[in-house]
Design a protein around this motif. Structure first.
Motif, PDB file in Angstrom:
ATOM      1  N   THR A 654      49.381  42.975   1.579  1.00  0.00           N
ATOM      2  CA  THR A 654      49.586  41.600   1.141  1.00  0.00           C
ATOM      3  C   THR A 654      51.033  41.448   0.686  1.00  0.00           C
ATOM      4  N   LEU A 655      51.702  40.436   1.215  1.00  0.00           N
ATOM      5  CA  LEU A 655      53.083  40.151   0.848  1.00  0.00           C
ATOM      6  C   LEU A 655      53.141  38.805   0.130  1.00  0.00           C
ATOM      7  N   THR A 656      53.900  38.740  -0.951  1.00  0.00           N
ATOM      8  CA  THR A 656      54.082  37.490  -1.682  1.00  0.00           C
ATOM      9  C   THR A 656      55.568  37.243  -1.880  1.00  0.00           C
ATOM     10  N   GLY A 657      55.922  35.973  -1.952  1.00  0.00           N
ATOM     11  CA  GLY A 657      57.320  35.623  -2.170  1.00  0.00           C
ATOM     12  C   GLY A 657      57.449  34.281  -2.863  1.00  0.00           C
ATOM     13  N   ASP A 658      58.471  34.161  -3.705  1.00  0.00           N
ATOM     14  CA  ASP A 658      58.765  32.911  -4.396  1.00  0.00           C
ATOM     15  C   ASP A 658      60.274  32.715  -4.415  1.00  0.00           C
ATOM     16  N   PHE A 659      60.688  31.479  -4.177  1.00  0.00           N
ATOM     17  CA  PHE A 659      62.106  31.156  -4.215  1.00  0.00           C
ATOM     18  C   PHE A 659      62.266  29.789  -4.873  1.00  0.00           C
ATOM     19  N   ASN A 660      63.192  29.709  -5.825  1.00  0.00           N
ATOM     20  CA  ASN A 660      63.418  28.452  -6.546  1.00  0.00           C
ATOM     21  C   ASN A 660      64.915  28.230  -6.688  1.00  0.00           C
ATOM     22  N   PHE A 661      65.368  27.062  -6.247  1.00  0.00           N
ATOM     23  CA  PHE A 661      66.776  26.676  -6.387  1.00  0.00           C
ATOM     24  C   PHE A 661      66.838  25.308  -7.037  1.00  0.00           C
ATOM     25  N   ASN A 662      67.688  25.163  -8.078  1.00  0.00           N
ATOM     26  CA  ASN A 662      67.878  23.825  -8.624  1.00  0.00           C
ATOM     27  C   ASN A 662      69.331  23.587  -8.991  1.00  0.00           C
ATOM     28  N   TYR A 663      69.731  22.368  -8.766  1.00  0.00           N
ATOM     29  CA  TYR A 663      71.077  21.885  -9.093  1.00  0.00           C
ATOM     30  C   TYR A 663      70.940  20.963 -10.291  1.00  0.00           C
ATOM     31  N   PHE A 664      71.784  21.163 -11.308  1.00  0.00           N
ATOM     32  CA  PHE A 664      71.650  20.357 -12.519  1.00  0.00           C
ATOM     33  C   PHE A 664      72.969  19.688 -12.886  1.00  0.00           C
ATOM     34  N   ASP A 665      72.826  18.522 -13.508  1.00  0.00           N
ATOM     35  CA  ASP A 665      73.965  17.718 -13.962  1.00  0.00           C
ATOM     36  C   ASP A 665      73.774  17.475 -15.457  1.00  0.00           C
ATOM     37  N   ARG A 666      74.582  18.131 -16.282  1.00  0.00           N
ATOM     38  CA  ARG A 666      74.456  18.054 -17.734  1.00  0.00           C
ATOM     39  C   ARG A 666      75.471  17.080 -18.310  1.00  0.00           C
ATOM     40  N   LYS A 667      75.006  16.255 -19.241  1.00  0.00           N
ATOM     41  CA  LYS A 667      75.887  15.336 -19.948  1.00  0.00           C
ATOM     42  C   LYS A 667      75.492  15.326 -21.417  1.00  0.00           C
ATOM     43  N   GLY A 668      76.502  15.399 -22.317  1.00  0.00           N
ATOM     44  CA  GLY A 668      76.186  15.366 -23.735  1.00  0.00           C
ATOM     45  C   GLY A 668      77.394  15.676 -24.593  1.00  0.00           C
ATOM     46  N   THR A 669      77.269  15.390 -25.883  1.00  0.00           N
ATOM     47  CA  THR A 669      78.320  15.678 -26.858  1.00  0.00           C
ATOM     48  C   THR A 669      77.690  16.321 -28.091  1.00  0.00           C
ATOM     49  N   PHE A 670      78.525  17.113 -28.786  1.00  0.00           N
ATOM     50  CA  PHE A 670      78.097  17.727 -30.042  1.00  0.00           C
ATOM     51  C   PHE A 670      79.335  17.931 -30.902  1.00  0.00           C
ATOM     52  N   GLU A 671      79.325  17.293 -32.089  1.00  0.00           N
ATOM     53  CA  GLU A 671      80.445  17.378 -33.022  1.00  0.00           C
ATOM     54  C   GLU A 671      81.771  17.092 -32.319  1.00  0.00           C
ATOM     55  N   ASP A 672      81.816  15.956 -31.622  1.00  0.00           N
ATOM     56  CA  ASP A 672      83.004  15.454 -30.925  1.00  0.00           C
ATOM     57  C   ASP A 672      83.420  16.311 -29.729  1.00  0.00           C
ATOM     58  N   GLN A 673      82.599  17.299 -29.377  1.00  0.00           N
ATOM     59  CA  GLN A 673      82.887  18.108 -28.200  1.00  0.00           C
ATOM     60  C   GLN A 673      82.016  17.634 -27.043  1.00  0.00           C
ATOM     61  N   ILE A 674      82.630  17.389 -25.902  1.00  0.00           N
ATOM     62  CA  ILE A 674      81.908  16.873 -24.733  1.00  0.00           C
ATOM     63  C   ILE A 674      81.391  18.038 -23.899  1.00  0.00           C
ATOM     64  N   PHE A 675      80.109  17.975 -23.585  1.00  0.00           N
ATOM     65  CA  PHE A 675      79.477  18.995 -22.735  1.00  0.00           C
ATOM     66  C   PHE A 675      79.033  18.331 -21.432  1.00  0.00           C
ATOM     67  N   ASP A 676      79.954  18.028 -20.554  1.00  0.00           N
ATOM     68  CA  ASP A 676      79.628  17.472 -19.241  1.00  0.00           C
ATOM     69  C   ASP A 676      79.995  18.498 -18.173  1.00  0.00           C
ATOM     70  N   PHE A 677      79.008  18.924 -17.390  1.00  0.00           N
ATOM     71  CA  PHE A 677      79.281  19.895 -16.339  1.00  0.00           C
ATOM     72  C   PHE A 677      78.107  19.897 -15.366  1.00  0.00           C
ATOM     73  N   THR A 678      78.347  20.463 -14.188  1.00  0.00           N
ATOM     74  CA  THR A 678      77.291  20.632 -13.190  1.00  0.00           C
ATOM     75  C   THR A 678      77.188  22.115 -12.831  1.00  0.00           C
ATOM     76  N   GLY A 679      76.050  22.482 -12.298  1.00  0.00           N
ATOM     77  CA  GLY A 679      75.864  23.871 -11.913  1.00  0.00           C
ATOM     78  C   GLY A 679      74.585  24.038 -11.124  1.00  0.00           C
ATOM     79  N   ASN A 680      74.291  25.265 -10.770  1.00  0.00           N
ATOM     80  CA  ASN A 680      73.045  25.550 -10.071  1.00  0.00           C
ATOM     81  C   ASN A 680      72.515  26.903 -10.533  1.00  0.00           C
ATOM     82  N   ARG A 681      71.271  27.100 -10.258  1.00  0.00           N
ATOM     83  CA  ARG A 681      70.594  28.328 -10.666  1.00  0.00           C
ATOM     84  C   ARG A 681      69.503  28.614  -9.646  1.00  0.00           C
ATOM     85  N   TRP A 682      69.353  29.859  -9.272  1.00  0.00           N
ATOM     86  CA  TRP A 682      68.277  30.178  -8.344  1.00  0.00           C
ATOM     87  C   TRP A 682      67.662  31.533  -8.706  1.00  0.00           C
TER      88      TRP A 682
END
Length: 791
Positions: A654-682
């Motif tokens: 029996t063979l099993t496999g899983d694959f997950n890819f996601n692209y994310f777009d982050r936007k936000g601020t914290f203590e006047d610091q801007i956290f805007d960036f994009t990335g991916n994870r798989w």
């Protein structure tokens, strides 16, 4: 006439004739023990039929139990017995003696019928998956139900589900799966133990796989739900197992489980004790970019634990339509947490000081869990049901720690500290569900759930000054956390053979309060939210279906996200909770195709998730100390693709496999610091199970997780390999298990924080774990491995 029809006809006759009544008189007990002629082994579940000597009509009957014994009460003596079992010659007994109201037939031997064995053709239903609106239903056929394996092995046959040899369950390659029994949380479904081993395949009717839950289920997110539906009518019998395990690092345990079923009761218990050690290697670097100072640390931490636990429970069938369940679990843990961390303080390239920090920690942890459940089926339709349940749990910790700093070189930094923690957590869940199929195509559901979480954490830090312990008021406090969530839902569904639509709405009202009693710092939140859900499906044919769904989800901050206290094991890298943290909300859209290609089953999904008030861990830096706490940082919009499959080209592979890819777009601020960036994870996961001769199974599981960006830096990826081997002896009555987790000791976490004024690096590694276990099963089922309660 098939064998099944013969048995069904026999049982029908027994019921009808017994209902008509027997002649009144003094009851006579007919007893005996049935064994196989050649081996003298008991023959369970053989048919013992009693016939009228004159009319040759059946009077009554019974089946032998697991030890081959039977006992029948009768009020007459004009009868004869016929004892039969598939593959054996039928035996007729017409001569017997009554003594003191008992007919003792002693040991009765049945001889094999070779001709009958050659003629027998066994046919049975094969397990298969049925696609429903918001779930997939894996119906357990006789190909599995007759094998005697445990619920974990049944789960392993379900497409998209994988259970490794250690008993860890994943759904579409992800952990965090919620397991329900008949639609409700249960002591038996608690994955921190192996209580699922007390459920055997013949007890399971079907397993529902839910990857995008409807409004019926609470809105807090999980990787998915596996709902195990037990059969309403179970054959009498019993099964059990005893196990012994050892491993390195230390992982030793003994345990047992027993399940006994009668006409009205299902009794189950599990018990065990053991000792285990969980070491971890750590490294950390703090760099102050403004003055060139840096702190380097490395060390080894242990969590040693002696544990005891027991589970008891019963299902009582009041009648055909009502079942009561009462069960509980108690566990006690004794912890020892020694650690040693080496520190070096540099100013530029110059060593200022070097010291070692040693920790001695002891803790006692009592915990228990209990449940009560009432399930009612209405007479007009077995799908017309009402269910009410109450589940309670408690966890306590009484912990004390002593920290000792010893200077090895340079400036003197000797310092002694101690901490004391008294922690108590009580959780209660009350749940009611009502399902009414108005017609074959229309169904409505409604219900309510009330959850109470009550926590107290009394934490004290003391410094040794001039030989005396002085309380540090800045680090000492008593944290109280109470959360109450009331949920109400209603759903309506239409479903025919090819198409269906289900809409639902859930309302959840949350009442949350936190209080630091020593400083009277209070935070109260009260909010009500609506969580709509929409699911539709279209079945093109038996091998291909499409499902689409939308749901709104919530992530409520957990206790350790809110608790402002921390472990000062490494007092230059401190993690602390945030009592002011807000929940995050996610709108989830998913399009899934489910298809079969020959012996392969596949599932692929396109998804989009939009999350607000995203909870992220954010680090701040002061006096060379990194303080990390969770904060609400803006939004996250992600799109992704996920596919998984299971392929069995033959019975041995029996063979099993899983694959997950996601692209994310982050936007936000914290203590006047801007956290805007994009990335991916798989991530990817490949597994294989190989059946070798001599009843040996091999398992290989490879995992890979990629690098990905974080709000302040990056987290490194890793690849790892797990191995497992299992050997069955005596048709599964004895099972040997060998497991190697993280073969190459490569499952490590590396986190980087890169900011204008400071940089940090964190490294954690658990290392390689090797375990070996032996289990012996008795009764109906196979041996069921017990490895203690997982943390």
């Amino acid at each position: 006439m098939t064998l099944f029809m013969q048995h069904a006809l026999f049982l029908l006759c027994v019921v009808v004739i017994s209902a008509l009544g027997m002649a009144q008189g003094q009851a006579i007990a007919i007893v005996g023990t049935l064994v196989e002629e050649n081996t003298v082994q008991p023959i369970p579940y053989a048919t013992v039929a009693i016939y009228d000597s004159n009319t040759k009509e059946i009077i009554t009957g019974d089946t032998t139990d697991d030890t081959g014994q039977f006992k029948i009460r009768l009020s007459r003596t004009d009868f004869y017995l016929e004892i039969s079992f598939m593959g054996y010659k039928t035996k007729t007994i017409s001569t017997f003696t009554v003594s003191n109201g008992t007919i003792d037939l002693g040991t009765i031997q049945l001889s094999p019928d070779s001709q009958a064995l050659n003629e027998v053709v066994v046919t049975g239903e094969v397990s298969r998956t049925v696609f429903k609106l918001d779930k997939r239903v894996f119906n357990v056929g006789t190909d599995i139900s007759s094998t005697g394996v445990s619920a974990l092995e049944v789960l392993n046959n379900v497409p998209s589900v994988n259970v490794n040899i250690e008993g860890e369950v994943t759904l579409r390659g992800s952990g965090g799966v919620q397991i329900l029994i008949n639609g409700k949380p249960s002591v038996l479904a608690d994955q921190s133990g192996n209580a699922l081993g007390t459920i055997t395949a013949d007890m399971i009717d079907s397993i529902e796989v839910i990857t995008n839950p409807s409004a019926k289920y609470e809105a807090s997110g999980t990787a998915g739900i596996l709902n195990i539906i037990l059969k309403k009518e179970e054959k009498a019998g019993w099964n059990g197992s005893i196990s012994a395990n050892t491993g390195t690092p230390d992982n030793h345990s003994i345990g047992g489980s027993i399940n006994r079923r009668t006409e009205h009761f299902n009794l189950f218990t599990q018990f065990g004790a053991g000792y285990r050690s969980l070491p971890e290697d750590t490294k950390a670097i703090n760099r102050n970019l403004t003055n060139g100072e840096s702190i380097l640390s490395y060390g080894e931490e242990f969590r040693n634990e002696t544990f005891f636990n027991i589970t008891l429970g019963t299902d009582y069938h009041l009648n055909k339509y009502n079942v009561l369940t009462l069960s509980g679990n108690f566990a006690y843990e004794i912890e020892d947490q020694p650690s040693e961390t080496n520190f070096s303080f540099f100013n530029g390239n110059d060593l200022v000081s070097r010291w070692v920090r040693r920790e001695t920690t002891d803790a006692n942890n009592p915990k228990w869990q209990y449940e009560f459940n009432w399930a009612k089926t209405f007479q007009n339709n077995e799908e017309h049901t009402f269910q009410w349940s109450a589940l309670g749990s408690f966890f306590g910790k009484d912990q004390s720690s002593l920290f000792n700093d010893t200077t090895l070189e340079g400036d003197n930094v000797d310092r002694n500290q101690r901490t004391a923690t008294v922690f108590q957590q009580a959780d209660y869940t009350f749940k009611a569900d009502y399902v009414n199929p108005l017609t074959e195509e229309y169904t409505i559901e409604t219900g309510a759930q009330y959850v109470i979480n009550d926590v107290g954490n009394d934490f004290e830090v003391q410094d040794i000054i001039d030989g005396n312990f002085i309380t540090d008021d800045n680090l000492t406090n008593n944290f109280e956390w109470t959360q109450k969530v009331l949920g109400l839902y209603v759903t309506g569904a239409y479903e025919n053979d090819t198409w269906g639509l289900k809409v639902g709405l859930r309302m959840e009202s949350t009442d949350l309060s936190t209080l630091l009693t020593n400083t009277n710092e209070a935070n109260s939140q009260n909010f009500t939210n609506l969580f709509p859900t929409l699911h539709t499906s279209y079945k093109l044919n038996d091998n291909f279906s499409l499902q689409a769904g939308y749901s709104r989800r919530i992530f409520r901050p957990r206790l350790w996200d809110l608790n402002p206290f921390f472990n000062i094991r490494n007092n230059f890298n401190v993690r602390v909770g945030n009592p002011d943290l807000q929940p995050e909300f996610t709108d989830s859209y998913e399009l899934t195709s489910i298809y079969k290609i020959g012996k392969a089953s596949m599932s692929s999904s396109l998804y989009h998730r939009y999350t607000t008030e995203v909870v992220e861990r954010v680090s701040t830096f002061e006096n060379n100390v990194t303080l990390t706490s969770p904060e609400n940082i803006g939004t996250n919009a992600s799109v992704g693709f996920e596919t998984n499959g299971k392929y069995s080209p033959s019975k041995w592979l029996t063979l099993t496999g899983d694959f997950n890819f996601n692209y994310f777009d982050r936007k936000g601020t914290f203590e006047d610091q801007i956290f805007d960036f994009t990335g991916n994870r798989w991530s990817a996961r490949l597994g294989s199970k190989i059946g070798l001769p001599a009843a040996i199974d091999l398992e290989f599981i490879g995992n890979y997780s990629s690098d990905f960006k974080t709000v302040q830096g990056e987290q490194r990826g890793f690849a790892s390999l797990d191995l497992g081997m299992r050997k069955k002896i005596l048709n599964g009555k004895i099972v040997l298990n060998l497991g190697v987790r993280d073969v190459f000791a490569s499952r490590q976490e590396e986190r980087f924080v890169n900011q204008p004024t400071f940089e940090t690096y964190d490294f954690e590694l658990r290392g390689r774990f090797v375990t070996f276990g032996i289990s012996y099963g008795f009764g109906k089922g196979e041996a069921m491995t017990y490895s203690g309660r997982r943390r």
